[in-house]
Scaffold this motif. Structure first.
Motif, mmCIF file in Angstrom:
data_model
loop_
_atom_site.group_PDB
_atom_site.id
_atom_site.type_symbol
_atom_site.label_atom_id
_atom_site.label_comp_id
_atom_site.label_asym_id
_atom_site.label_seq_id
_atom_site.Cartn_x
_atom_site.Cartn_y
_atom_site.Cartn_z
ATOM 1 N N ILE A 18 0.849 -1.198 0.000
ATOM 2 C CA ILE A 18 0.000 0.000 0.000
ATOM 3 C C ILE A 18 0.877 1.236 0.000
ATOM 4 O O ILE A 18 0.641 2.192 -0.751
ATOM 5 C CB ILE A 18 -0.938 -0.006 1.229
ATOM 6 N N LEU A 57 -3.182 -10.221 2.453
ATOM 7 C CA LEU A 57 -4.472 -10.398 3.144
ATOM 8 C C LEU A 57 -4.574 -11.763 3.825
ATOM 9 O O LEU A 57 -5.088 -11.843 4.948
ATOM 10 C CB LEU A 57 -5.651 -10.206 2.181
ATOM 11 N N ALA A 81 -4.938 -8.391 8.579
ATOM 12 C CA ALA A 81 -5.762 -7.366 7.938
ATOM 13 C C ALA A 81 -6.912 -6.954 8.853
ATOM 14 O O ALA A 81 -7.230 -5.765 8.972
ATOM 15 C CB ALA A 81 -6.300 -7.888 6.606
ATOM 16 N N ILE A 134 -7.674 -3.186 10.135
ATOM 17 C CA ILE A 134 -8.944 -2.497 9.911
ATOM 18 C C ILE A 134 -9.536 -2.051 11.253
ATOM 19 O O ILE A 134 -10.082 -0.947 11.376
ATOM 20 C CB ILE A 134 -9.913 -3.401 9.118
ATOM 21 N N LEU A 155 -13.989 -0.647 3.318
ATOM 22 C CA LEU A 155 -12.792 -1.493 3.290
ATOM 23 C C LEU A 155 -13.085 -2.854 3.918
ATOM 24 O O LEU A 155 -12.643 -3.899 3.422
ATOM 25 C CB LEU A 155 -11.657 -0.791 4.039
ATOM 26 N N THR A 203 -12.785 -6.284 1.986
ATOM 27 C CA THR A 203 -11.828 -7.263 2.509
ATOM 28 C C THR A 203 -12.519 -8.612 2.716
ATOM 29 O O THR A 203 -11.959 -9.666 2.377
ATOM 30 C CB THR A 203 -11.220 -6.753 3.829
ATOM 31 N N TYR A 219 -8.941 -2.064 -4.876
ATOM 32 C CA TYR A 219 -8.925 -2.443 -3.459
ATOM 33 C C TYR A 219 -7.750 -1.789 -2.737
ATOM 34 O O TYR A 219 -7.906 -1.257 -1.625
ATOM 35 C CB TYR A 219 -8.851 -3.966 -3.315
ATOM 36 N N PHE A 256 -7.902 0.778 0.431
ATOM 37 C CA PHE A 256 -7.173 0.567 1.687
ATOM 38 C C PHE A 256 -6.334 1.813 2.015
ATOM 39 O O PHE A 256 -6.281 2.282 3.163
ATOM 40 C CB PHE A 256 -6.271 -0.671 1.561
#
Lengths: 591, 591
Positions: B392, B452, B460, B464, B496, B500, B520, B524
């Motif tokens: 990311i 992920l 993940a 989150i 998100l 996910t 995606y 994120f």
């Protein structure tokens, strides 16, 4: 990096997305049948492919060169330009009375796309000449028209637009170039202009400068600006270029892109005053400029389409050849076009290009409607529709040009960063189009402040109704190949409707509207582009049957399911984002 | 175009968005107090401003030059590099055993940003050397470490990474460079590598090439690749560079940007074989590469932050000076920064830069946690958090680098297209970062396919949860300056969360996940960047009081109200967009 003129795509888009087929049925183009359109575009396409497109890379490497007041265009440009003018391409739009062909705006638009795809730097010179022709046709005296138009229309002479000065860019109220009355009906100009495209070059026998300047007794601001014509060589009564005028190119810019197109600094009157002739009335120069603004802005929008088209063609060819990584159905390394993420990039490129093209050509059809109808109300309505679409066509298409060219670099991987590949040049060339002919920010301002209020909001409302019709027809088709396209498009039109109501609410103040203008324009473009691709898809399904594989259906679905879902967020930003731009933001803007 | 190192901003972001203050309270950085951090960064900032930043424009104009196998860096680069190495900046991260300073990753990250802001082309050489140091530290024999590391750590020698070959870019399984066992424990290399950054240059006494190659008995594909070290000059036992090795630069690329950084084609073994030494085990070369991948990818992400920062500084300065058009509160023409649309561009630039920085520095703190803790479970958890954030950080930050640099051009209007202004160079330089060190498409694949699923999705999920905490704290603050930030951030975290869950559903097949990977990742990043700016804003409000004007609060509000609303659309595209990429799309991908 060969270029294939997408003539069939253009014709299809004109017929369906742009509404030309319907306009033809209504008698708008009755002098020209579809076969004639196709023949003209095929010929233009062949010229663009064979003569102009090969100049793209060498023109970039060599660039325009300046020495001793003269500009030399890159090898081959002069010859290509002369052949192009000799073939009559410069007169597509101009009046037949001056040697033009008086063809519809849609054909001018389509050929403009073709020249700019072949070489944006090449296509710029005719685009500026076209602006000069329109200004003279609309506002020049009969004498000026008789002397200058035939040569401009034939392309023997080229035209320029001299607006910008160092302190006056978007804000023409600040311009200082001075005009004096010579006492004999002519004028003398004094001042410096910058960023003058093809202000000096070696491809034509004369250069006709249209210049904004201020008379001594002019009111301040934009109401004190007059438009003048100042030729490089002063023609005699027969139109033979004579004495050199007091206009000189004093340098050219080193730019990010369009290297083959000279961007000149022009000095007027360093040796006593440049001889000039008034175009239109004194102090009414900006009004004259507005005359040609629609076509000029549409032309720049088409440059965005054009570069996007060429970048897409190049990326598709590369992605079909380049093999890296595994993918289902391939033994050994697969072409990168088989990888979902690369496919997403390629489809984004093609769909954005197609959507931008649809919007531009729709604007061109409305320009034709306005020109062709004898009914004044109909003409005004069509003209207002064109005016509404033009800022969207200009801004969205030129942004798309940059985004698509940048994706083109990305698809090429490391090779994309190497100049030899040519992908990087397209990004460099494309980057000017969101800036000139009114920055895209100014297009957005124009849309929300001037165009939405047209006829009390009725023009925008009718346009949104038209987009809703496209979504409805899409829903009725119910073709599996279109996936959730109808639902996504309908949601985008709803979002546009809400944001438009917000923009037009009486309590809304200017700063709120201006804060949301850019996301609002993008939202409008997604809905309008989506509707255009929907119309194309419906046309393709009608003619080939819903079960036939269709590029138009696939593109429409991709656009609707992968790009149009941004609409809701854009509506929100357009209508709720202004609070974050206010006085409290000053702290975050500290230098 | 002066550069002001944003040391205070970096320190603040480290403390708040990146969680360094909390980590320090937990004892993570107990050897280094905040004042020491600040002092180190102030010194680095001064060096970047005074010595490196002035090289940016002349380095671009002059470029690296190639003649007769040798590369000359632009005037001043050699001297600046030597002064930089002499000041100890090359050893920030390296082990103290080899002369390094063993400082935390966050300080390496922050200094990496500073060098790249000053000149991305300059900063690249140390970034590659750092990769070589890490590979050797982790996998080199004691003899190799003893001979090479001290010189690499001091910066007297520089390092390179030789991976790419013409047919093997993203897909290293296709590489062909051949290694042979010489019988004395050394190896000989034969083959050509392309795109080798600083593969040859004149700023250091020796160049240490790390080279991926294939032994004759190697298995096919990526399990048959070994890592070798091949120096330009073969050092004697005391580490004095001796005989020239059979490694030659045969040319450098003409690139879109980073002109001062030579991108070399390297020929190994044209004269009998390049002497090379195995690093790690035979056939395990790719595993060695993975060791340094996190830092290298984070480093490239920081290049995106760096160029975005410099473009933002330049645009803010221009927009404060340049006067065009009327705005409330100004007599005569107003600075363009007063116009809402320009303000939107400037705030987009600053907010995207700040969000990218927040994500990069959070990843760096997690790298430090993994290095510092004695608890194996904690180390693994921190390492997995870093691994989740790295793709990311790399992809979002480098995309932001291009987007911000492009906005920088736009803010400058016509001047932005003129190379002299410098805005265009930043766009040209920035454009490579989404490509190298794993294209951003590959980062997105890495995120959804490898990161992920870490620990069954728990990593993940925890991340989150952390973002949700930021949104909750923001909501509790209820500060008017933050507008609707809390609601927008919470919606983005929800989006998100949904996307996910979709990505991790057992029935999901790989092609669906890959189709949605890029949107995606962007989703994120919006949530993570938003949470970072929220944490910064909360920190600023805590220390200055909710009523004080705060750049951090203003930026957070702008980001949340104007950029984060894209989240819902991105979630939709990530989870519903794959259908449009399937077999029916072939028709739209025809070349």
């Amino acid at each position: 990096m060969t270029y294939r003129a997408p003539v069939d795509d253009i014709l299809f888009t004109l017929d369906h997305a742009a509404g030309l087929a319907a306009a033809r049925e209504a008698g708008l183009y009755d002098a020209l049948d579809r076969e004639t359109f196709a023949a003209i575009l095929a010929e233009a396409g062949a010229f663009a492919e064979d003569v102009v497109a090969p100049l793209l890379r060498p023109g970039d490497r060599e660039g325009a060169r300046f020495a001793d007041g003269a500009v030399t265009t890159p090898a081959g440009f002069r010859e290509a330009y002369k052949a192009w003018a000799a073939a009559g391409w410069n007169g597509v739009l101009a009046d037949e009375a001056y040697g033009g062909q008086g063809l519809p705006a849609v054909l001018w638009a389509a050929t403009t796309e073709l020249w700019a795809s072949a070489s944006m730097a090449f296509g710029l010179c005719p685009m500026l000449t076209q602006g000069a022709i329109e200004a003279l046709q609309s506002h020049g005296s009969d004498a000026l028209k008789a002397l200058y138009l035939p040569k401009l229309v034939s392309g023997e002479w080229t035209g320029t637009m001299n607006l910008t000065e160092p302190q006056a860019g978007s804000d023409l109220a600040l311009l200082r170039t001075r005009a004096e009355r010579a006492g004999d009906g002519t004028y003398r100009l004094f001042g410096q202009k910058i960023f003058i495209t093809y202000g000096e070059h070696d491809a034509s026998d004369n250069i006709v400068h249209l210049v904004l300047a201020r008379l001594p007794d002019a009111p301040e601001g934009t109401r004190g600006i007059s438009l003048f014509l100042a030729p490089k060589f002063i023609p005699d009564a027969e139109g033979k270029p004579g004495a050199r005028n007091d206009v000189a190119c004093v340098g050219i810019e080193e730019k990010l892109g369009i290297h083959a197109s000279p961007t000149c600094t022009m000095a007027f009157g360093d040796a006593g005053g440049a001889v000039a002739y008034l175009v239109g009335e004194e102090h009414r120069g900006l009004a004259c400029m507005f005359t040609m603004m629609n076509n000029a802005r549409l032309g720049v929008g088409l440059e965005g389409v054009a570069v996007a088209e060429r970048a897409t063609q190049q990326a598709l060819a590369f992605a079909a050849e380049r093999k890296q990584g595994r993918a289902p159905g391939y033994d050994g390394a697969a072409p990168i076009a088989a990888h979902p993420d690369v496919r997403r990039m390629l489809l984004t490129m093609r769909a954005q290009t197609a959507a931008a093209r649809a919007i531009c050509y729709r604007a061109a059809v409305e320009i034709d409607r306005a020109r062709a109808t004898a009914d004044a109300d109909e003409a005004r309505a069509a003209s207002e529709r064109a005016s509404l679409l033009i800022p969207i066509a200009k801004a969205f298409s030129t942004d798309a040009g940059c985004e698509v060219a940048s994706l083109g670099v990305q698809v090429h991987g490391g090779m994309g960063f190497i100049e030899e590949t040519g992908a990087a040049q397209l990004l460099r060339d494309a980057r000017i189009a969101p800036i000139y002919e009114g920055t895209n920010g100014i297009q957005a301002m124009d849309l929300v402040m001037r165009k939405l209020p047209q006829s009390g909001g009725a023009v925008a409302a009718a346009e949104i109704g038209r987009l809703r019709d496209s979504a409805r027809r899409l829903a009725e088709t119910n073709a599996p190949a279109l996936g959730a396209s109808a639902a996504r498009l309908a949601e985008a039109v709803d979002a546009l409707d809400r944001a438009t109501a917000w923009m037009q609410a009486p309590e809304r103040d200017a700063s709120e509207k201006l804060a949301g203008a850019t996301p609002y324009l993008r939202l409008f473009a997604l809905a309008a582009g989506g509707a255009g691709l929907a119309d194309n898809a419906l046309g393709a399904l009608r003619s080939a049957g819903a079960a036939a594989p269709s590029a138009h259906a696939a593109l429409a679905r991709f656009f609707m399911e992968n790009l149009v879902p941004a609409a809701d967020g854009l509506a929100r930003v357009a209508t709720e984002g202004a609070g974050a731009l206010g006085a409290e933001a000053e702290a975050a803007l500290a230098v």
